[in-house]
Structure formats: C-alpha cells, structure tokens
Design a protein around this motif. Structure first.
Motif, PDB file in Angstrom:
ATOM      1  N   MET A 157      -9.274 -26.397 -13.860  1.00  0.00           N
ATOM      2  CA  MET A 157      -7.867 -26.072 -13.708  1.00  0.00           C
ATOM      3  C   MET A 157      -6.979 -27.001 -14.525  1.00  0.00           C
ATOM      4  O   MET A 157      -5.946 -26.596 -15.064  1.00  0.00           O
ATOM      5  CB  MET A 157      -7.472 -26.145 -12.234  1.00  0.00           C
ATOM      6  N   SER A 158      -7.375 -28.239 -14.652  1.00  0.00           N
ATOM      7  CA  SER A 158      -6.550 -29.219 -15.367  1.00  0.00           C
ATOM      8  C   SER A 158      -6.827 -29.239 -16.872  1.00  0.00           C
ATOM      9  O   SER A 158      -6.165 -29.962 -17.616  1.00  0.00           O
ATOM     10  CB  SER A 158      -6.797 -30.612 -14.790  1.00  0.00           C
ATOM     11  N   ALA A 159      -7.807 -28.453 -17.323  1.00  0.00           N
ATOM     12  CA  ALA A 159      -8.186 -28.458 -18.741  1.00  0.00           C
ATOM     13  C   ALA A 159      -7.389 -27.433 -19.523  1.00  0.00           C
ATOM     14  O   ALA A 159      -7.211 -26.299 -19.079  1.00  0.00           O
ATOM     15  CB  ALA A 159      -9.677 -28.181 -18.881  1.00  0.00           C
ATOM     16  N   GLY A 160      -6.903 -27.839 -20.677  1.00  0.00           N
ATOM     17  CA  GLY A 160      -6.230 -26.922 -21.581  1.00  0.00           C
ATOM     18  C   GLY A 160      -7.196 -26.355 -22.602  1.00  0.00           C
ATOM     19  O   GLY A 160      -8.363 -26.771 -22.672  1.00  0.00           O
ATOM     20  N   MET A 161      -6.715 -25.418 -23.399  1.00  0.00           N
ATOM     21  CA  MET A 161      -7.565 -24.769 -24.390  1.00  0.00           C
ATOM     22  C   MET A 161      -8.165 -25.791 -25.360  1.00  0.00           C
ATOM     23  O   MET A 161      -9.350 -25.724 -25.702  1.00  0.00           O
ATOM     24  CB  MET A 161      -6.745 -23.726 -25.149  1.00  0.00           C
ATOM     25  N   THR A 162      -7.367 -26.762 -25.789  1.00  0.00           N
ATOM     26  CA  THR A 162      -7.869 -27.750 -26.757  1.00  0.00           C
ATOM     27  C   THR A 162      -8.792 -28.776 -26.103  1.00  0.00           C
ATOM     28  O   THR A 162      -9.479 -29.516 -26.813  1.00  0.00           O
ATOM     29  CB  THR A 162      -6.688 -28.469 -27.441  1.00  0.00           C
ATOM     30  N   ASP A 163      -8.795 -28.847 -24.774  1.00  0.00           N
ATOM     31  CA  ASP A 163      -9.762 -29.714 -24.090  1.00  0.00           C
ATOM     32  C   ASP A 163     -11.136 -29.055 -24.043  1.00  0.00           C
ATOM     33  O   ASP A 163     -12.165 -29.743 -24.063  1.00  0.00           O
ATOM     34  CB  ASP A 163      -9.308 -29.996 -22.655  1.00  0.00           C
TER      35      ASP A 163
END
Length: 205
Positions: A56-62
């Motif tokens: 949930m806390s991860a973005g696309m670039t992560d």
C-alpha cells in the motif's frame, strides 16, 4: 496534473507483456490493482511484497525500475469526462465536456436526430456498465440522456421526466427507424429485451 497512466511492457521478462494501470493518491503514483491481482500477473513480486501494508505504501517507481518504465508503452488520460469534439472544418478539433447530466455514468451508444423538431440535430445517449473493477464500482446511474441542440455549438439537457425516455440497464446500441410516418428509438441492452420508444410522445413498447 495527476493523470491516470497505463503502462504496457514485459515487466517480468517472460516474453509476455502485462498492462498496469496507475492513479495518483496523495501525490504518489500508485497501482490500481490490489496486491493479489498484481501478483497473479507478476508472481515474482510476492517475494518483494509480503504484506498488504508494504504494498500500500509503495509507489510505481518503488516497484519497477526507471529502466523498466522507460521501455514501457505509456498511455495517459487527463480526463474521463464524456465530451464532444467540435470540428472547425480545417482539421482541428476542440474538446468540450458534455453537460453534467451526461456524466452520471458511462456512455456506450449515441444517436443523433431532431427530437424537438427545430431543424437542429439533437443527441440521445445511452450507457451503464456493470462489470467494473471493484475499486471503481458499478456505473449504472443513467436512464439515458437527451441533449437538445441549443445553439450552433451548445447543448442543453432535456430531463427524462420531460421526454419519457427511460433507458434501463446496460445500453449497447441506439438506432432510429421510421414506421407509418412515426420515428421510433430502439435501444438494445446487454442480457435484456429491446426497448422501443415513440419519439413523438415517449411511449414505450
């Protein structure tokens, strides 16, 4: 400033391309799919994200490297408003959002005819989509929309109570036919019977 993106690429190097849809949440580009949906597409990510909280806390670039994203086919949507494109006759189009009443649901079918007999073409819109992603929900709030051509480049809404056109269900196609000097609107629906309306008085058959 916060568009929806569709990335299409072979993210897991298995010679098959996967589509990934993203949206911005609190300024971070996040994947629309749930962790379960994404790992069904890309099983390798199960090792990287073992809990829903971490995902949930991860973005696309992560989740994906800049190199992976740079090689992806990327499509962008900055609006989902149903709109009309006005042609200036010289190959240029101007986009204009349809009135608010036309934004209550998806639009799947459009037909043009002179509903109010003023020699100007009007629009009848039909829509609704039930089989949607759980995060989006059903789009089933429309009973059809009649847009009366008000001026050369503007429409006004005729309420359903005034037209007596109530297009129910998932409208897939709209057509008009002439019979005995009368004009009829035919609406075909997904998994349901055809609706037929008399344009002159709104009677349904």
């Amino acid at each position: 400033s916060h568009p929806v993106h569709l990335y299409v690429s072979d993210f897991d190097d298995n010679l098959s391309r996967e589509p990934i849809l993203t949206r911005f949440i609190q300024g971070k580009e996040s994947i629309l799919a749930s962790l379960d949906e994404l790992t069904n597409q890309l099983p390798e990510l199960k090792k990287q994200y073992r809990t829903y909280a971490s995902f949930m806390s991860a973005g696309m670039t992560d989740i994906f490297s800049e190199q992976k994203l740079a090689h992806a086919l990327t499509l962008t949507a900055t609006t989902f408003a149903s709109s009309i494109a006005w042609n200036d006759g010289k190959g240029f189009f101007t986009m204009e959002e349809l009135p608010r009443a036309a934004q209550t649901s998806s639009i799947n079918a459009v037909t043009s005819l002179d509903v109010n007999h003023d020699q100007m073409p009007d629009l009848i819109l039909g829509g609704n989509s039930i089989e949607m992603h759980p995060d989006i929900g059903r789009m089933d709030a429309s009973y059809g929309t009649v847009l009366i051509r008000d001026t050369i480049d503007a429409y006004k809404v005729w309420p359903n109570a005034q037209t007596d056109f109530y297009l129910r269900g998932e409208i897939k196609q709209l057509e008009t036919i002439q019979h005995d000097s009368e004009t009829y609107l035919i609406a075909t629906r997904n998994n349901d019977r055809v609706q037929i309306f008399n344009i002159a008085n709104g009677s349904e058959y």
